[in-house]
Design an enzyme around this catalytic site. Structure first.
Site, PDB file in Angstrom:
ATOM      1  N   TYR A   1      48.585  17.402  28.028  1.00 31.07           N
ATOM      2  CA  TYR A   1      49.130  17.044  29.336  1.00 31.07           C
ATOM      3  C   TYR A   1      50.581  16.586  29.186  1.00 31.07           C
ATOM      4  O   TYR A   1      51.423  16.885  30.031  1.00 31.07           O
ATOM      5  CB  TYR A   1      48.283  15.957  30.006  1.00 31.07           C
ATOM      6  CG  TYR A   1      46.918  16.457  30.423  1.00 31.07           C
ATOM      7  CD1 TYR A   1      46.744  17.152  31.614  1.00 31.07           C
ATOM      8  CD2 TYR A   1      45.805  16.252  29.619  1.00 31.07           C
ATOM      9  CE1 TYR A   1      45.496  17.618  31.994  1.00 31.07           C
ATOM     10  CE2 TYR A   1      44.557  16.715  29.992  1.00 31.07           C
ATOM     11  CZ  TYR A   1      44.412  17.395  31.177  1.00 31.07           C
ATOM     12  OH  TYR A   1      43.173  17.876  31.556  1.00 31.07           O
TER      13      TYR A   1
ATOM     14  N   ASN B   1      43.171  22.803  40.326  1.00 34.15           N
ATOM     15  CA  ASN B   1      43.344  24.248  40.177  1.00 34.15           C
ATOM     16  C   ASN B   1      42.168  24.989  40.821  1.00 34.15           C
ATOM     17  O   ASN B   1      41.027  24.798  40.404  1.00 34.15           O
ATOM     18  CB  ASN B   1      43.440  24.576  38.681  1.00 34.15           C
ATOM     19  CG  ASN B   1      43.349  26.056  38.401  1.00 34.15           C
ATOM     20  OD1 ASN B   1      43.689  26.880  39.232  1.00 34.15           O
ATOM     21  ND2 ASN B   1      42.886  26.386  37.206  1.00 34.15           N
TER      22      ASN B   1
ATOM     23  N   CYS C   1      43.317  26.207  33.187  1.00 36.33           N
ATOM     24  CA  CYS C   1      43.397  24.748  33.083  1.00 36.33           C
ATOM     25  C   CYS C   1      42.554  24.205  31.933  1.00 36.33           C
ATOM     26  O   CYS C   1      42.802  23.104  31.451  1.00 36.33           O
ATOM     27  CB  CYS C   1      43.016  24.092  34.404  1.00 36.33           C
ATOM     28  SG  CYS C   1      41.400  24.570  35.021  1.00 36.33           S
ATOM     29  N   HIS C   2      41.590  24.989  31.461  1.00 31.19           N
ATOM     30  CA  HIS C   2      40.761  24.546  30.339  1.00 31.19           C
ATOM     31  C   HIS C   2      41.560  24.463  29.037  1.00 31.19           C
ATOM     32  O   HIS C   2      41.121  23.844  28.085  1.00 31.19           O
ATOM     33  CB  HIS C   2      39.553  25.478  30.163  1.00 31.19           C
ATOM     34  CG  HIS C   2      39.907  26.885  29.826  1.00 31.19           C
ATOM     35  ND1 HIS C   2      40.302  27.801  30.794  1.00 31.19           N
ATOM     36  CD2 HIS C   2      39.949  27.542  28.647  1.00 31.19           C
ATOM     37  CE1 HIS C   2      40.551  28.957  30.217  1.00 31.19           C
ATOM     38  NE2 HIS C   2      40.341  28.821  28.904  1.00 31.19           N
TER      39      HIS C   2
ATOM     40  N   GLU D   1      37.870  31.261  22.727  1.00 26.16           N
ATOM     41  CA  GLU D   1      39.250  31.729  22.558  1.00 26.16           C
ATOM     42  C   GLU D   1      39.803  31.444  21.161  1.00 26.16           C
ATOM     43  O   GLU D   1      40.919  31.837  20.844  1.00 26.16           O
ATOM     44  CB  GLU D   1      40.144  31.065  23.603  1.00 26.16           C
ATOM     45  CG  GLU D   1      39.816  31.485  25.020  1.00 26.16           C
ATOM     46  CD  GLU D   1      40.731  30.840  26.048  1.00 26.16           C
ATOM     47  OE1 GLU D   1      41.723  30.192  25.657  1.00 26.16           O
ATOM     48  OE2 GLU D   1      40.446  30.986  27.248  1.00 26.16           O
TER      49      GLU D   1
END
Length: 167
Positions: free
Chosen positions: A101, A128, A136-137, A163
């Site tokens: 963040y 979002n 956003c993850h 991912e």
């Protein structure tokens, strides 16, 4: 509204023609599932491509949002100007990468020339409306902890592992 049944649960998709407005988990914090929705149809240009993208994504293959641009699919999330600016930054986080963040707030200052804080950025990220496509993850705490995901922390962890972002 359409739905897509993923390995992590049902996703609800609000889309018209080639414009994607929202994509929410069935138990997404702050979202009420509709009483009725339709599965993604076998025909229908835009929604078909969204379904295909989700199939590829959940198979564990790296996917690039530019594929959607090639078939003329647009995102139109509805939020404040600030939220929409933050969401534009989220789209630039590559598959397999994570940012904090704090890093995202620094990117905001560099991009828009206005001050912000990690907390304010986090608030925008939490709102979002287009999960996965606006990733956003991929935003984590400054200390590397998995924090805040309206779709649930177990899903966030799964998506980052899918991912290859978590080691």
């Amino acid at each position: 509204m359409y739905h897509y049944d993923s390995i992590l649960g049902r996703l609800y998709i609000e889309m018209s023609r080639n414009t994607l407005y929202s994509l929410y988990w069935e138990d997404h914090k702050g979202f009420r599932p509709p009483r009725r929705s339709l599965p993604i149809p076998q025909t229908g240009e835009g929604i078909n491509w969204v379904g295909h993208w989700l199939d590829v994504y959940f198979s564990g293959q790296p996917v690039d949002l530019r594929v959607l641009e090639e078939v003329d699919i647009h995102f139109e999330p509805q939020g404040t100007d600030y939220q929409e600016e933050v969401w534009k930054l989220l789209v630039n986080i590559p598959y397999g990468k994570i940012v904090s963040y704090a890093q995202l707030s620094q990117a905001y200052v560099q991009t828009y020339g206005r001050p912000t804080s990690p907390r304010a950025v986090g608030s925008a990220v939490a709102r979002n409306p287009i999960s996965l496509f606006i990733p956003c993850h991929r935003v984590i705490g400054a200390d590397g902890s998995l924090t805040g995901y309206a779709g649930g922390m177990e899903r966030k962890k799964f998506l980052l592992e899918l991912e290859g972002s978590l080691h």
